[in-house]
Motif scaffolding. Structure first.
Motif, PDB file in Angstrom:
ATOM      1  N   LEU A 114       0.819  -1.213   0.000  1.00 17.42           N
ATOM      2  CA  LEU A 114       0.000   0.000   0.000  1.00 17.42           C
ATOM      3  C   LEU A 114       0.855   1.267   0.000  1.00 17.42           C
ATOM      4  CD1 LEU A 114      -2.643  -1.145   2.648  1.00 17.42           C
ATOM      5  CD2 LEU A 114      -3.060  -0.774   0.207  1.00 17.42           C
ATOM      6  N   GLY A 115       2.159   1.083   0.151  1.00 18.74           N
ATOM      7  CA  GLY A 115       3.049   2.240   0.182  1.00 18.74           C
ATOM      8  C   GLY A 115       2.922   3.055   1.452  1.00 18.74           C
ATOM      9  N   VAL A 116       2.608   2.375   2.578  1.00 18.27           N
ATOM     10  CA  VAL A 116       2.446   3.083   3.851  1.00 18.27           C
ATOM     11  C   VAL A 116       3.287   2.406   4.934  1.00 18.27           C
ATOM     12  CG1 VAL A 116       0.114   3.844   3.264  1.00 18.27           C
ATOM     13  CG2 VAL A 116       0.429   1.683   4.495  1.00 18.27           C
ATOM     14  N   LYS A 117       3.347   3.047   6.096  1.00 15.53           N
ATOM     15  CA  LYS A 117       4.063   2.491   7.237  1.00 15.53           C
ATOM     16  C   LYS A 117       3.088   1.793   8.176  1.00 15.53           C
ATOM     17  CE  LYS A 117       7.752   5.981   7.170  1.00 15.53           C
ATOM     18  NZ  LYS A 117       8.455   7.042   7.949  1.00 15.53           N
ATOM     19  N   ILE A 118       3.635   0.943   9.045  1.00 18.11           N
ATOM     20  CA  ILE A 118       2.815   0.235  10.028  1.00 18.11           C
ATOM     21  C   ILE A 118       2.694   1.058  11.309  1.00 18.11           C
ATOM     22  CG2 ILE A 118       2.664  -1.769  11.553  1.00 18.11           C
ATOM     23  CD1 ILE A 118       4.090  -3.402   9.430  1.00 18.11           C
ATOM     24  N   GLU A 119       1.482   1.127  11.813  1.00 21.18           N
ATOM     25  CA  GLU A 119       1.243   1.682  13.150  1.00 21.18           C
ATOM     26  C   GLU A 119       0.606   0.557  13.962  1.00 21.18           C
ATOM     27  OE1 GLU A 119      -1.574   4.963  15.454  1.00 21.18           O
ATOM     28  OE2 GLU A 119      -1.249   5.160  13.294  1.00 21.18           O
ATOM     29  N   TYR A 120       1.401  -0.064  14.819  1.00 24.58           N
ATOM     30  CA  TYR A 120       0.873  -1.167  15.623  1.00 24.58           C
ATOM     31  C   TYR A 120      -0.024  -0.632  16.739  1.00 24.58           C
ATOM     32  CZ  TYR A 120       3.674  -4.878  13.522  1.00 24.58           C
ATOM     33  OH  TYR A 120       4.201  -5.806  12.652  1.00 24.58           O
ATOM     34  N   VAL A 121      -1.139  -1.316  16.922  1.00 23.65           N
ATOM     35  CA  VAL A 121      -2.077  -0.970  17.989  1.00 23.65           C
ATOM     36  C   VAL A 121      -2.208  -2.194  18.899  1.00 23.65           C
ATOM     37  CG1 VAL A 121      -4.422  -0.249  18.563  1.00 23.65           C
ATOM     38  CG2 VAL A 121      -3.349   0.557  16.435  1.00 23.65           C
ATOM     39  N   PRO A 122      -1.619  -2.152  20.090  1.00 24.21           N
ATOM     40  CA  PRO A 122      -1.702  -3.312  20.995  1.00 24.21           C
ATOM     41  C   PRO A 122      -3.153  -3.629  21.368  1.00 24.21           C
ATOM     42  CG  PRO A 122       0.020  -1.797  21.703  1.00 24.21           C
ATOM     43  CD  PRO A 122      -0.775  -1.081  20.648  1.00 24.21           C
ATOM     44  N   THR A 123      -3.464  -4.912  21.383  1.00 29.31           N
ATOM     45  CA  THR A 123      -4.769  -5.373  21.832  1.00 29.31           C
ATOM     46  C   THR A 123      -4.552  -6.616  22.683  1.00 29.31           C
ATOM     47  OG1 THR A 123      -7.016  -5.985  21.116  1.00 29.31           O
ATOM     48  CG2 THR A 123      -5.194  -6.813  19.785  1.00 29.31           C
ATOM     49  N   THR A 124      -5.617  -7.175  23.221  1.00 28.03           N
ATOM     50  CA  THR A 124      -5.521  -8.385  24.026  1.00 28.03           C
ATOM     51  C   THR A 124      -6.576  -9.363  23.525  1.00 28.03           C
ATOM     52  OG1 THR A 124      -7.141  -7.688  25.699  1.00 28.03           O
ATOM     53  CG2 THR A 124      -4.841  -7.013  26.031  1.00 28.03           C
ATOM     54  N   TRP A 125      -6.428 -10.636  23.892  1.00 30.55           N
ATOM     55  CA  TRP A 125      -7.422 -11.619  23.474  1.00 30.55           C
ATOM     56  C   TRP A 125      -8.807 -11.312  24.039  1.00 30.55           C
ATOM     57  CZ3 TRP A 125      -6.190 -14.032  19.348  1.00 30.55           C
ATOM     58  CH2 TRP A 125      -4.855 -14.335  19.082  1.00 30.55           C
ATOM     59  N   PRO A 126      -8.926 -10.879  25.314  1.00 29.42           N
ATOM     60  CA  PRO A 126     -10.263 -10.553  25.816  1.00 29.42           C
ATOM     61  C   PRO A 126     -10.908  -9.357  25.125  1.00 29.42           C
ATOM     62  CG  PRO A 126      -8.772 -10.987  27.645  1.00 29.42           C
ATOM     63  CD  PRO A 126      -7.926 -10.883  26.403  1.00 29.42           C
ATOM     64  N   THR A 127     -10.092  -8.422  24.602  1.00 26.68           N
ATOM     65  CA  THR A 127     -10.652  -7.204  23.996  1.00 26.68           C
ATOM     66  C   THR A 127     -10.566  -7.190  22.471  1.00 26.68           C
ATOM     67  OG1 THR A 127      -8.538  -5.989  24.132  1.00 26.68           O
ATOM     68  CG2 THR A 127     -10.011  -5.875  26.050  1.00 26.68           C
ATOM     69  N   LEU A 128     -10.045  -8.266  21.870  1.00 24.11           N
ATOM     70  CA  LEU A 128      -9.826  -8.289  20.425  1.00 24.11           C
ATOM     71  C   LEU A 128     -11.097  -8.018  19.630  1.00 24.11           C
ATOM     72  CD1 LEU A 128      -8.023  -8.830  17.941  1.00 24.11           C
ATOM     73  CD2 LEU A 128      -8.529 -11.269  18.222  1.00 24.11           C
ATOM     74  N   THR A 129     -12.171  -8.691  19.979  1.00 18.70           N
ATOM     75  CA  THR A 129     -13.429  -8.504  19.247  1.00 18.70           C
ATOM     76  C   THR A 129     -13.944  -7.084  19.387  1.00 18.70           C
ATOM     77  OG1 THR A 129     -14.076 -10.830  19.437  1.00 18.70           O
ATOM     78  CG2 THR A 129     -15.836  -9.237  19.083  1.00 18.70           C
ATOM     79  N   LYS A 130     -14.009  -6.574  20.608  1.00 11.93           N
ATOM     80  CA  LYS A 130     -14.507  -5.212  20.826  1.00 11.93           C
ATOM     81  C   LYS A 130     -13.629  -4.176  20.129  1.00 11.93           C
ATOM     82  CE  LYS A 130     -16.124  -2.037  24.401  1.00 11.93           C
ATOM     83  NZ  LYS A 130     -15.535  -0.830  23.783  1.00 11.93           N
TER      84      LYS A 130
END
Length: 258
Positions: A70-86
């Motif tokens: 896509l020609g863009v950089k990654i911005e990681y957003v931490p999540t957890t298994w309990p909150t992944l769906t939400k």
């Protein structure tokens, strides 16, 4: 016969839906980053290395390939298994990659890409090597005296709750630390995936995965996102298809999952 007003409203709705579907890729391009949700606690899929400050694993490499396409950089957003769906439903990130199992419950409310790692994922156990001969079936594990440690919120917990009602279940929030807890004798069994078990028995000679060739389930992983953006889902599937066709995906699977 439809009234002119009905036709007009229908046309407007269809145009609005088209704009929404076409907007996600454009938004990522304009932003210059793709937001990727990940738990960072799952070897060899996505693991955050505190020493380097970087994410490692097949999902980290796939994330980079998608971002580069896509020609863009990654911005990681931490999540957890309990909150992944939400977090996914709330739009905290564009896509999530961290060894996410493809299953009906997720597909009902979210969109999932085509699978990868097909045939390499399935529920199995991790235990101490000295105890490996004790556990040959679920019945051997489903006993009060057997302590089963699970991470909350994911499919490991759901599997344990559904199949190990007699075992002593211990919830441990740090998934990456559970193998250490097993090795130290603080629990007897970790419910995990084939690929994760393989990773940890390579790292620690005191651990074993006696049922790794006879997993309790079989499934694949997928890239998770909100429903309603078919163009974006099509693009992600296109990238995976191209990687499969040119052999890149197979190389990554061989590198990390076998």
């Amino acid at each position: 016969m439809k009234s002119k007003l009905t036709v007009f409203i229908t046309t407007i709705i269809m145009l609005m839906m088209t704009v929404v579907e076409a907007g996600h890729l454009e938004e990522i391009s304009e932003r210059g980053t793709i937001k990727i949700g990940t738990t960072g606690d799952y070897r060899p899929m996505s693991y955050f290395n505190e020493n380097t400050g970087k994410y490692e694993g097949i999902d980290a490499e796939l994330s980079q390939i998608i971002a580069d396409s896509l020609g863009v950089k990654i911005e990681y957003v931490p999540t957890t298994w309990p909150t992944l769906t939400k977090d996914t439903l709330d739009g905290k990130f564009d896509i999530a990659l961290c060894g996410i199992s493809r299953n009906y419950n997720r597909a009902k409310i979210m969109a999932m890409s085509d699978g990868y790692g097909v045939g390499m994922f399935g529920k199995t156990i991790l235990c101490r090597k000295k105890d490996a001969k004790k556990f040959k079936t679920l019945a051997d594990i489903n006993k009060t005296e057997v302590r089963v440690m699970i991470n909350p919120g994911g499919t490991n917990e759901k599997f344990a709750n559904a199949n190990l009602k007699n075992a002593t279940l211990i919830v441990h929030n740090d998934n990456a630390d559970i193998p250490n807890q097993i090795a130290a004798g603080n629990a007897d069994i970790m419910i995990t995936e084939i690929v994760e078990a393989l990773s940890y028995i390579k790292m620690n000679p005191n651990l074993a995965a006696p049922l790794i060739n006879e997993p309790f389930t079989r499934h694949s992983c997928g890239i998770l996102m909100q429903k309603g953006d078919q163009e974006f889902l099509n693009y992600i599937n296109f990238v995976l298809a191209e990687l499969r066709m040119d052999g890149t995906l197979e190389k990554l699977e061989n590198k990390y999952l076998r």
